[in-house]
Design a protein around this motif. Structure first.
Motif, PDB file in Angstrom:
ATOM      1  N   SER A 295      -4.957  -2.185  -8.876  1.00  0.00           N
ATOM      2  CA  SER A 295      -4.666  -1.072  -7.975  1.00  0.00           C
ATOM      3  C   SER A 295      -5.955  -0.296  -7.722  1.00  0.00           C
ATOM      4  CB  SER A 295      -3.611  -0.137  -8.574  1.00  0.00           C
ATOM      5  OG  SER A 295      -2.348  -0.758  -8.594  1.00  0.00           O
TER       6      SER A 295
ATOM      7  N   GLY B 220      -6.014  -2.858   3.592  1.00  0.00           N
ATOM      8  CA  GLY B 220      -5.399  -1.694   2.960  1.00  0.00           C
ATOM      9  C   GLY B 220      -6.005  -0.397   3.453  1.00  0.00           C
TER      10      GLY B 220
ATOM     11  N   TRP C   3      -3.918   7.301  -2.017  1.00  0.00           N
ATOM     12  CA  TRP C   3      -3.195   6.048  -1.795  1.00  0.00           C
ATOM     13  C   TRP C   3      -3.554   5.035  -2.883  1.00  0.00           C
ATOM     14  CZ3 TRP C   3      -5.892   8.807   1.793  1.00  0.00           C
ATOM     15  CH2 TRP C   3      -5.187   9.301   2.901  1.00  0.00           C
ATOM     16  N   SER C   4      -2.641   4.087  -3.109  1.00  0.00           N
ATOM     17  CA  SER C   4      -2.941   2.921  -3.945  1.00  0.00           C
ATOM     18  C   SER C   4      -2.957   1.686  -3.060  1.00  0.00           C
ATOM     19  CB  SER C   4      -1.923   2.756  -5.074  1.00  0.00           C
ATOM     20  OG  SER C   4      -0.642   2.453  -4.565  1.00  0.00           O
ATOM     21  N   ILE C   5      -3.961   0.839  -3.269  1.00  0.00           N
ATOM     22  CA  ILE C   5      -4.133  -0.380  -2.489  1.00  0.00           C
ATOM     23  C   ILE C   5      -4.244  -1.545  -3.471  1.00  0.00           C
ATOM     24  CG2 ILE C   5      -5.614  -1.617  -0.846  1.00  0.00           C
ATOM     25  CD1 ILE C   5      -6.621   1.136   0.097  1.00  0.00           C
TER      26      ILE C   5
ATOM     27  N   VAL D 135       0.868  -1.175   0.000  1.00  0.00           N
ATOM     28  CA  VAL D 135       0.000   0.000   0.000  1.00  0.00           C
ATOM     29  C   VAL D 135       0.906   1.227   0.000  1.00  0.00           C
ATOM     30  CG1 VAL D 135      -1.713   1.307   1.328  1.00  0.00           C
ATOM     31  CG2 VAL D 135      -1.817  -1.210   1.251  1.00  0.00           C
ATOM     32  N   GLU D 136       0.633   2.193  -0.874  1.00  0.00           N
ATOM     33  CA  GLU D 136       1.506   3.369  -0.992  1.00  0.00           C
ATOM     34  C   GLU D 136       0.694   4.657  -0.891  1.00  0.00           C
ATOM     35  OE1 GLU D 136       4.868   3.349  -3.918  1.00  0.00           O
ATOM     36  OE2 GLU D 136       3.674   1.737  -4.807  1.00  0.00           O
TER      37      GLU D 136
END
Length: 349
Positions: free
Chosen positions: A43, A73, A28-30, A20-21
């Motif tokens: 994503s 996430g 955010w991307s999960i 997770v970013e």
């Protein structure tokens, strides 16, 4: 092209799920896994909303593992499914729309997508697994398949049951509409081809471009004909690529693989790929006139020997071949014979 999703790229090389970013303030991307699929994950993008709550772009494949991963996430970014206020869906496929109904039931969130895909998801055939199987088998037979082979490739109605229960959206987004995610200026960009109602989203404040499956950094998305689709999906896709490629964006955030810069370069590569494919198919039609799409698919270059193709892989290959034939026909290069099972020849000039 420049890879910007370096953690995603490294995870891809290691055949692992990326982390997770946080991609920026409130974004955010999960990654949500896709079982038994070479794409591995989708994503899901989460947006912090002004006034509280979260918005999602896509939801992931509907499975208990996917549901758990999505929840974990969201917890990792300090939220949960109950915080979701709205879900934007790029297109109707199960890895994008699949979990939307669970999210809606758990949170009361609205679900939005393009009318063309919404019409398919809500159609009588799509909501009935038996009718879905019957329609797809009949379509493959019309492309030259033996009925028994077509039935074996399509599979049994119970396999279609999860797809028949996907969320029917309660909001519709046309090209140019602004999504109702407070604090964000996400503009819907209709990019038909992969599906009739595929949407990308341009975030006008940051210049980010959420490309769904329309533009991926490594592969070309499947562009196929379907029994309930449009007459020339590949023509739509190529035109959509040309339009998108003229956009100036800061970064491309696709649904699969990794983030990147170089949208114009990538759309040029994808268009060149399909031109090469069209030339190969035209040569096959010239060498084997009066062939069906089913026969012609076996004459083309694929990632593995044709005799290893079966079931859904073979369906994708044949219907993608049919999409290329239809674009060749639209360009006046081939002609179909008509009838229940058309065959194709090079058009005399």
């Amino acid at each position: 092209m420049e890879v910007t999703g370096t953690a995603q790229h490294e995870a891809w090389r290691e055949r692992a799920l990326p982390p997770v970013e946080q991609l920026g303030a409130g974004l955010w991307s999960i990654p949500v896994p896709i079982p038994h699929n070479p794409l591995r994950y989708v994503s899901v993008y989460a947006f912090a909303l002004d006034g509280g709550g979260l918005g999602l772009l896509d939801t992931g494949w509907e499975s208990d593992d996917g549901w758990r991963t999505l929840g974990e996430g969201l917890a990792a970014i300090g939220g949960g499914v109950a915080d979701v206020r709205g879900v934007l869906v790029t297109h109707l496929h199960f890895d994008h729309l699949g979990l939307a109904e669970r999210v809606r039931q758990a949170s009361g969130a609205w679900v939005a997508m393009h009318p063309a895909d919404a019409a398919i998801v809500g159609s009588r055939v799509h909501r009935d697994p038996v009718a879905s199987v019957r329609a797809e088998v009949a379509f493959l037979v019309s492309l030259g398949a033996d009925p028994d082979e077509a039935a074996a490739d399509v599979g049994r109605p119970e396999h279609f049951a999860p797809f028949s229960r996907m969320a029917v959206p309660d909001r519709l987004l046309e090209d140019g509409d602004l999504a109702d995610l407070p604090g964000w200026t996400l503009r819907a960009v209709h990019t038909p081809g992969h599906t009739p109602g595929h949407l990308c989203f341009a975030e006008e404040r940051t210049g980010l471009f959420f490309s769904g499956d329309h533009v991926l950094p490594r592969i070309s998305p499947n562009v196929s004909t379907t029994h309930d689709g449009v007459p020339d999906p590949l023509g739509d896709y190529v035109a959509s690529l040309a339009a998108v490629g003229r956009r100036e964006v800061t970064e491309v955030l696709p649904a699969h693989e990794w983030r990147f810069r170089g949208l114009t370069e990538r759309t040029d590569q994808l268009r060149a790929h399909h031109e090469h494919r069209l030339a190969e198919l035209l040569a096959a039609v010239r060498a084997h006139p009066h062939s069906t799409p089913w026969q012609l698919a076996g004459l083309l270059t694929w990632s593995r020997p044709w005799d290893q193709y079966a079931r859904r892989m073979r369906i994708f290959a044949v219907t993608e071949t049919d999409a290329h034939l239809r674009l060749l026909a639209a360009r006046g290069l081939v002609t179909g014979s008509g009838g229940a099972v058309p065959t194709w020849t090079v058009r005399a000039r």
